[in-house]
Design an enzyme around this catalytic site. Structure first.
Site, PDB file in Angstrom:
ATOM      1  N   GLU A   1       0.808  -1.217   0.000  1.00  0.00           N
ATOM      2  CA  GLU A   1       0.000   0.000   0.000  1.00  0.00           C
ATOM      3  C   GLU A   1       0.844   1.270   0.000  1.00  0.00           C
ATOM      4  O   GLU A   1       0.339   2.361   0.238  1.00  0.00           O
ATOM      5  CB  GLU A   1      -0.959  -0.019   1.187  1.00  0.00           C
ATOM      6  CG  GLU A   1      -1.939  -1.183   1.096  1.00  0.00           C
ATOM      7  CD  GLU A   1      -2.975  -1.190   2.199  1.00  0.00           C
ATOM      8  OE1 GLU A   1      -2.942  -0.280   3.052  1.00  0.00           O
ATOM      9  OE2 GLU A   1      -3.814  -2.106   2.208  1.00  0.00           O
TER      10      GLU A   1
ATOM     11  N   ASP B   1     -13.777  -4.084  10.220  1.00  0.00           N
ATOM     12  CA  ASP B   1     -13.546  -4.409   8.809  1.00  0.00           C
ATOM     13  C   ASP B   1     -13.901  -5.874   8.588  1.00  0.00           C
ATOM     14  O   ASP B   1     -14.988  -6.194   8.123  1.00  0.00           O
ATOM     15  CB  ASP B   1     -12.092  -4.126   8.442  1.00  0.00           C
ATOM     16  CG  ASP B   1     -11.744  -4.580   7.031  1.00  0.00           C
ATOM     17  OD1 ASP B   1     -12.664  -4.849   6.244  1.00  0.00           O
ATOM     18  OD2 ASP B   1     -10.544  -4.673   6.703  1.00  0.00           O
TER      19      ASP B   1
ATOM     20  N   LYS C   1     -15.778  -1.381   2.161  1.00  0.00           N
ATOM     21  CA  LYS C   1     -15.047  -1.908   1.012  1.00  0.00           C
ATOM     22  C   LYS C   1     -16.069  -2.480   0.039  1.00  0.00           C
ATOM     23  O   LYS C   1     -16.719  -3.483   0.339  1.00  0.00           O
ATOM     24  CB  LYS C   1     -14.063  -3.003   1.440  1.00  0.00           C
ATOM     25  CG  LYS C   1     -12.899  -2.504   2.281  1.00  0.00           C
ATOM     26  CD  LYS C   1     -12.024  -3.661   2.739  1.00  0.00           C
ATOM     27  CE  LYS C   1     -10.793  -3.167   3.481  1.00  0.00           C
ATOM     28  NZ  LYS C   1      -9.995  -4.300   4.042  1.00  0.00           N
TER      29      LYS C   1
ATOM     30  N   ARG D   1      -8.310  -1.533  -1.284  1.00  0.00           N
ATOM     31  CA  ARG D   1      -7.777  -2.848  -0.928  1.00  0.00           C
ATOM     32  C   ARG D   1      -6.277  -2.836  -1.221  1.00  0.00           C
ATOM     33  O   ARG D   1      -5.781  -1.968  -1.938  1.00  0.00           O
ATOM     34  CB  ARG D   1      -8.442  -3.975  -1.726  1.00  0.00           C
ATOM     35  CG  ARG D   1      -9.943  -4.130  -1.557  1.00  0.00           C
ATOM     36  CD  ARG D   1     -10.422  -4.257  -0.132  1.00  0.00           C
ATOM     37  NE  ARG D   1      -9.927  -5.398   0.607  1.00  0.00           N
ATOM     38  CZ  ARG D   1     -10.637  -6.497   0.897  1.00  0.00           C
ATOM     39  NH1 ARG D   1     -11.876  -6.610   0.458  1.00  0.00           N
ATOM     40  NH2 ARG D   1     -10.124  -7.459   1.641  1.00  0.00           N
ATOM     41  N   SER D   2      -5.567  -3.807  -0.681  1.00  0.00           N
ATOM     42  CA  SER D   2      -4.118  -3.830  -0.901  1.00  0.00           C
ATOM     43  C   SER D   2      -3.781  -4.105  -2.365  1.00  0.00           C
ATOM     44  O   SER D   2      -2.759  -3.646  -2.872  1.00  0.00           O
ATOM     45  CB  SER D   2      -3.449  -4.865   0.009  1.00  0.00           C
ATOM     46  OG  SER D   2      -4.061  -6.122  -0.138  1.00  0.00           O
TER      47      SER D   2
ATOM     48  N   LYS E   1      -9.517   5.515   3.584  1.00  0.00           N
ATOM     49  CA  LYS E   1      -8.238   4.814   3.597  1.00  0.00           C
ATOM     50  C   LYS E   1      -7.873   4.486   2.158  1.00  0.00           C
ATOM     51  O   LYS E   1      -8.602   3.759   1.492  1.00  0.00           O
ATOM     52  CB  LYS E   1      -8.324   3.516   4.401  1.00  0.00           C
ATOM     53  CG  LYS E   1      -8.397   3.684   5.892  1.00  0.00           C
ATOM     54  CD  LYS E   1      -8.447   2.334   6.586  1.00  0.00           C
ATOM     55  CE  LYS E   1      -7.199   1.512   6.298  1.00  0.00           C
ATOM     56  NZ  LYS E   1      -7.255   0.166   6.929  1.00  0.00           N
TER      57      LYS E   1
END
Length: 422
Positions: A205, A310, A335, A364-365, A386
């Site tokens: 990330e 999460d 998400k 997401r990563s 984020k």
């Protein structure tokens, strides 16, 4: 006319070099909406199903041709001819075609690509930016970024238990000024790491992933970087964590710095850090099914600390209702690929906000250059976002889109600032 005339899907690469699904929906007006689907590394057991091919001779089993074909062969014939503006109806059709609770038939990656591409095509037909199409005239607040500048856990192989150590800038009631502060702290942190002879290589990330002696050392590094960059910890820059504790949970205990500790001991560590550091948010502090620890931590820390679910909630209204009933957590991470459609994402966000939960839009990563979540963060009135660190194009693309939205809003635009945590 917003009539859908074409649905195209393809396999592309995400930021980790893994295949993912991209969908294009075109309307009779000639407008095209394109959406690329992200993918997570640390995923919750209760997430919607990401369909992979499993063919070890192709992309090591991670290909998504099955999902791509499902868009072309099963979804497209059902929605071509429908109005792109009928988002709720189209999303229901997608769920009905799939017919499973976790979207394992068509794949949530196939369904989400279509759902988001439909919304983007409809927004263009309505001559509106996506954030305005989704949120209407009330979409006017910019989210506070939770910036992942130090990586550990499943995002980096460096001995740190905690997956994300984040800085949270709230500077001058301005998104642009807060973004600048985060960038300056990021570069200052890089200099500090280099001076100590530590690695400045970055993780999935975009955050640094040095080998450190302890989780607390990472927090101390962030504090030093904030001060050295000219900012004031606890006044205009705060700290946040994503523990991703499900990854550490084994037989009722949590793996921690080479040993194992009880949930009560882990809660004690969080409480001590809250006293020592300007910590405002802890995400997934306990495992996704360790409900007792979630309830206990919320009772003891929830009045002063944002406790984000999460893996606990997976953007699912049903899981969120369980949390509300048990009084577990006080904030929802959002998400879109955890649930699979824009409509269900809206339902989860709306349920959370009605119950005074904070909402945090998240990447997401495994990301792409798609910036949809920036628009959704504003359109759904999310308090925070984020989207990673201050490098790697798939991360900065979202930050840059928020700059454009702030500019587009002009004097009407407001930054959530410290109110995002109250």
């Amino acid at each position: 006319m917003s009539e859908i005339i074409s649905v195209i899907s393809r396999e592309i690469l995400d930021s980790r070099g893994n295949p993912t699904v991209e969908v294009e929906v075109t309307t009779a007006d000639g407008n095209m909406g394109r959406a690329a689907v992200p993918s997570g590394a640390s995923t919750g057991a209760h997430e919607a199903c990401e369909l992979r091919d499993g063919d070890k001779n192709r992309f090591l089993g991670k290909g998504v041709y099955k999902a791509v074909d499902n868009v072309r062969e099963k979804i497209a014939p059902e929605i071509v001819g429908l109005q792109a503006t009928e988002q709720v109806y189209i999303d229901k059709i997608l769920r009905d075609i799939d017919g499973t609770e976790n979207k394992s038939n068509l794949g949530a990656n196939a369904i989400l690509g279509v759902s988001l591409a439909v919304a983007k095509a409809a927004a263009k037909d309505c001559r509106l930016p996506l954030y305005r199409y989704v949120g209407g005239s009330q979409a006017s607040r910019l989210p506070v970024p939770l910036m992942n500048v130090l990586n550990g856990g499943a995002h980096a192989n460096n001995g740190l238990d905690i997956q994300e150590f984040m800085i949270v800038p709230t500077v001058n009631n301005s998104y642009a000024e807060s973004l600048r502060a985060g960038t300056e702290i990021f570069h200052t942190l890089k200099k500090i790491l280099a001076k100590k002879g530590l690695s400045t290589a970055v993780g999935d990330e975009g955050g640094f992933a040095p080998k450190l002696g302890s989780n607390q050392e990472a927090l101390d590094l962030l504090m030093n970087a904030i001060v050295d960059a000219g900012y004031d910890p606890g006044q205009n820059v705060f700290l946040a964590l994503d523990v991703a504790a499900t990854e550490m949970f084994k037989e009722g205990k949590y793996e921690w710095q080479g040993g194992h500790i009880s949930p009560t001991e882990l809660l004690g560590i969080y409480k001590s850090w809250a006293e020592k550091y300007p910590l405002v948010s802890i995400e997934d502090g306990f495992a996704e099914d360790d409900w007792d620890s979630w309830v206990q931590s919320t009772a003891q820390m929830g009045s002063t600390m944002q406790l984000i679910g999460d893996d606990l909630f997976v953007t699912n209204p049903k899981r969120l209702r369980m949390g509300l009933e048990k009084k577990a957590g006080n904030a929802l991470l959002v998400k879109v690929n955890q649930i699979g459609t824009l409509t269900e994402t809206y339902e989860a966000v709306n349920l959370a906000q009605r119950n005074k939960f904070r909402t945090i839009m998240s990447h997401r990563s495994g990301e792409t250059e798609d910036v949809t979540i920036a628009d959704l963060a504003v359109g759904l009135n999310c308090h925070q976002i984020k989207t990673g660190s201050l490098c790697r194009g798939e991360r900065t693309a979202k930050y840059n889109q928020l700059l454009r939205i702030e500019e587009d809003l002009g004097g009407m635009g407001l930054y959530w600032d410290k109110a995002a945590f109250r």
